[in-house]
Design an enzyme around this catalytic site. Structure first.
Site, PDB file in Angstrom:
ATOM      1  N   ASP A  22       0.827  -1.230   0.000  1.00 44.02           N
ATOM      2  CA  ASP A  22       0.000   0.000   0.000  1.00 44.02           C
ATOM      3  C   ASP A  22       0.852   1.267   0.000  1.00 44.02           C
ATOM      4  O   ASP A  22       0.605   2.194  -0.770  1.00 44.02           O
ATOM      5  CB  ASP A  22      -1.051   0.001   1.126  1.00 44.02           C
ATOM      6  CG  ASP A  22      -0.517  -0.040   2.545  1.00 44.02           C
ATOM      7  OD1 ASP A  22       0.688  -0.337   2.727  1.00 44.02           O
ATOM      8  OD2 ASP A  22      -1.304   0.221   3.478  1.00 44.02           O
ATOM      9  N   GLY A 109      -3.472  -5.608  18.379  1.00 45.43           N
ATOM     10  CA  GLY A 109      -2.164  -6.202  18.094  1.00 45.43           C
ATOM     11  C   GLY A 109      -2.256  -7.574  17.452  1.00 45.43           C
ATOM     12  O   GLY A 109      -1.261  -8.262  17.292  1.00 45.43           O
ATOM     13  N   SER A 113      -6.262  -5.301  12.228  1.00 45.70           N
ATOM     14  CA  SER A 113      -6.588  -3.875  12.094  1.00 45.70           C
ATOM     15  C   SER A 113      -7.567  -3.350  13.106  1.00 45.70           C
ATOM     16  O   SER A 113      -8.508  -2.627  12.778  1.00 45.70           O
ATOM     17  CB  SER A 113      -7.169  -3.601  10.719  1.00 45.70           C
ATOM     18  OG  SER A 113      -6.146  -3.415   9.857  1.00 45.70           O
ATOM     19  N   SER A 114      -7.324  -3.688  14.365  1.00 42.09           N
ATOM     20  CA  SER A 114      -8.135  -3.089  15.418  1.00 42.09           C
ATOM     21  C   SER A 114      -7.961  -1.573  15.389  1.00 42.09           C
ATOM     22  O   SER A 114      -8.902  -0.828  15.674  1.00 42.09           O
ATOM     23  CB  SER A 114      -7.714  -3.643  16.771  1.00 42.09           C
ATOM     24  OG  SER A 114      -6.327  -3.484  16.941  1.00 42.09           O
ATOM     25  N   SER A 115      -6.777  -1.097  15.032  1.00 44.49           N
ATOM     26  CA  SER A 115      -6.543   0.361  15.054  1.00 44.49           C
ATOM     27  C   SER A 115      -7.402   1.079  14.031  1.00 44.49           C
ATOM     28  O   SER A 115      -8.020   2.091  14.346  1.00 44.49           O
ATOM     29  CB  SER A 115      -5.093   0.730  14.744  1.00 44.49           C
ATOM     30  OG  SER A 115      -4.213  -0.229  15.126  1.00 44.49           O
ATOM     31  N   ASP A 167      -5.789  -0.609   5.639  1.00 43.68           N
ATOM     32  CA  ASP A 167      -6.723  -1.024   6.677  1.00 43.68           C
ATOM     33  C   ASP A 167      -7.966  -0.134   6.694  1.00 43.68           C
ATOM     34  O   ASP A 167      -9.092  -0.605   6.835  1.00 43.68           O
ATOM     35  CB  ASP A 167      -6.036  -0.968   8.057  1.00 43.68           C
ATOM     36  CG  ASP A 167      -4.688  -1.662   8.048  1.00 43.68           C
ATOM     37  OD1 ASP A 167      -4.470  -2.509   7.165  1.00 43.68           O
ATOM     38  OD2 ASP A 167      -3.856  -1.346   8.911  1.00 43.68           O
TER      39      ASP A 167
HETATM   40  C1  GLA Z   1      -0.294  -2.774   8.369  1.00 44.71           C
HETATM   41  C2  GLA Z   1      -0.487  -1.333   7.904  1.00 44.71           C
HETATM   42  C3  GLA Z   1      -0.994  -1.292   6.461  1.00 44.71           C
HETATM   43  C4  GLA Z   1      -0.141  -2.158   5.531  1.00 44.71           C
HETATM   44  C5  GLA Z   1       0.085  -3.543   6.152  1.00 44.71           C
HETATM   45  C6  GLA Z   1       1.055  -4.372   5.349  1.00 44.71           C
HETATM   46  O1  GLA Z   1      -1.536  -3.428   8.446  1.00 44.71           O
HETATM   47  O2  GLA Z   1      -1.404  -0.675   8.739  1.00 44.71           O
HETATM   48  O3  GLA Z   1      -1.038   0.043   6.011  1.00 44.71           O
HETATM   49  O4  GLA Z   1       1.058  -1.534   5.215  1.00 44.71           O
HETATM   50  O5  GLA Z   1       0.567  -3.466   7.481  1.00 44.71           O
HETATM   51  O6  GLA Z   1       0.500  -4.721   4.139  1.00 44.71           O
END
Ligand code: GLA
Length: 356
Positions: A22, A109, A113-115, A167
């Site tokens: 990304d 963690g 993608s909890s964040s 994410d």
């Molecule tokens: C994390 C980051 C994303 C992406 C991935 C790897 O999830 O938040 O932006 O870079 O790692 O693909």
């Protein structure tokens, strides 16, 4: 007329394939999952003339409180909330003082993608609470790509993780039975049917928590920037395979991962369209090998989790997200019993407001 209450749900995501592409203007193929974060907001009258935000993080059992205007920085989950409020104000969204509460079922963690789910849910709830149209009246649709950009600024500038927009876009644009082929050069999103039939996608937690701030994530990003400088290209999307092979170590391996991973995303899209899930499984394993050997973001715990899925008969398995811990993804053919400890994931709807 601002509302009294609002609520929003934002899902976590699984990236089927296209990892660390990304921020290199490449391609990825994520989908939103059923698990996510719910944020609830209630308007809070100004105290001593000052609009304030009060927050309760129910999963942590912790609170925070700060002025709506120019909140100071913080660490941990507080950085996400303060950053979301500050970036929304800066972007001109009319906000009001609020009492917020959030919680959910995406493990922090865990690489799901909890964040991003937290940022997106908070932003949707805050924007809705401050919206100055009567409740129920039609209003301009939010620009979801702009909102993803804003949430990425929260990560980059308030939390200190130099993430891309994978994410946030997955959480905002997810749809049932659909993966999203995202082109990070143009931010064009092409929905791709993810029809699993009796196949199953599962995640297995490696047990190792990861943090994008403290892991090698930012270092990988810097290495890619350096590779671009040496190649004289604006992004690794434009890098030529031969030229990448001539880069000094380890930049050659980093660039070769990105070039190969972009190709695998296109191959996975073609395989999904052909409903060839066996081929998707092979691509997952090829992606993992590249992340382990070329991008070097795997760990012993992640390797053990991938090995467990493969030993249980997975058609393919790989780490998901930034790496350095978190979860692994496996694809199982119909009739293969799932090993203990895995959680099945299915593509579900993107972030949305909830009835209050
Ligand atoms: C994390 C980051 C994303 C992406 C991935 C790897 O999830 O938040 O932006 O870079 O790692 O693909």
């Amino acid at each position: 007329m601002p509302r009294e209450r609002s609520a929003a749900f934002a899902p976590g995501r699984v990236n089927l394939i296209g990892e660390h592409t990304d921020y290199n203007q490449g391609l990825a193929l994520p989908f939103a999952i059923a698990e996510g974060i719910t944020a609830r907001a209630r308007a809070l009258p100004p105290q001593a003339g000052e609009a304030r935000i009060e927050v309760y993080a129910s999963d942590h059992g912790e609170r925070d409180e700060f002025p709506l205007c120019d909140p100071p920085g913080a660490t941990g989950w507080r950085a996400f909330v303060r950053g979301a409020v500050a970036e929304l104000s800066r972007a001109g969204y009319p906000l009001v003082g609020a009492c917020l509460e959030f919680g959910g079922d995406v493990p922090a963690g865990g690489g799901l993608s909890s964040s991003a789910a937290l940022e997106v849910a908070l932003c949707l709830a805050l924007v809705e609470l401050g919206a100055d149209t009567p409740p129920g009246a039609p209003r301009e649709a939010l620009d979801r790509t702009e909102l993803a950009r804003l949430c990425a600024r929260v990560e980059n500038e308030w939390v200190g993780a130099r993430t891309g927009m994978l994410d946030q876009l997955a959480s905002l644009y997810g749809a049932t039975d659909t993966a999203l082929c995202i082109d990070f050069r143009t931010l064009a999103i092409e929905p791709v049917p993810l029809r699993l039939g009796d196949w199953k996608l599962v995640v297995l937690d490696s047990g190792e928590r990861h943090s994008l701030v403290s892991s090698g994530y930012n270092e990988r990003r810097a290495e890619c920037a350096r590779a671009c400088e040496l190649l004289g290209v604006p992004s690794l999307r434009d890098a030529d395979l031969r030229a990448a092979e001539g880069l000094p170590e380890p930049l050659d391996r980093r660039a070769l991962h990105v070039i190969g991973e972009n190709r695998r995303v296109l191959e996975a899209v073609a395989a999904l369209r052909a409903e060839d899930l066996r081929a998707v499984g092979e691509l997952l394993s090829a992606s993992h090998a590249s992340l382990r050997d070329r991008y070097e973001v795997s760990t012993d715990a992640v390797e053990a989790a991938v090995a467990r899925l493969l030993a249980a008969g997975a058609a393919g398995a790989r780490l998901v997200g930034g790496g350095f811990g978190g979860s692994v993804l496996g694809l199982f053919a119909p009739g293969t019993p799932l090993p203990a400890g895995v959680r099945e994931v299915r593509p579900g709807p993107g972030a949305h407001l909830l009835e209050e």
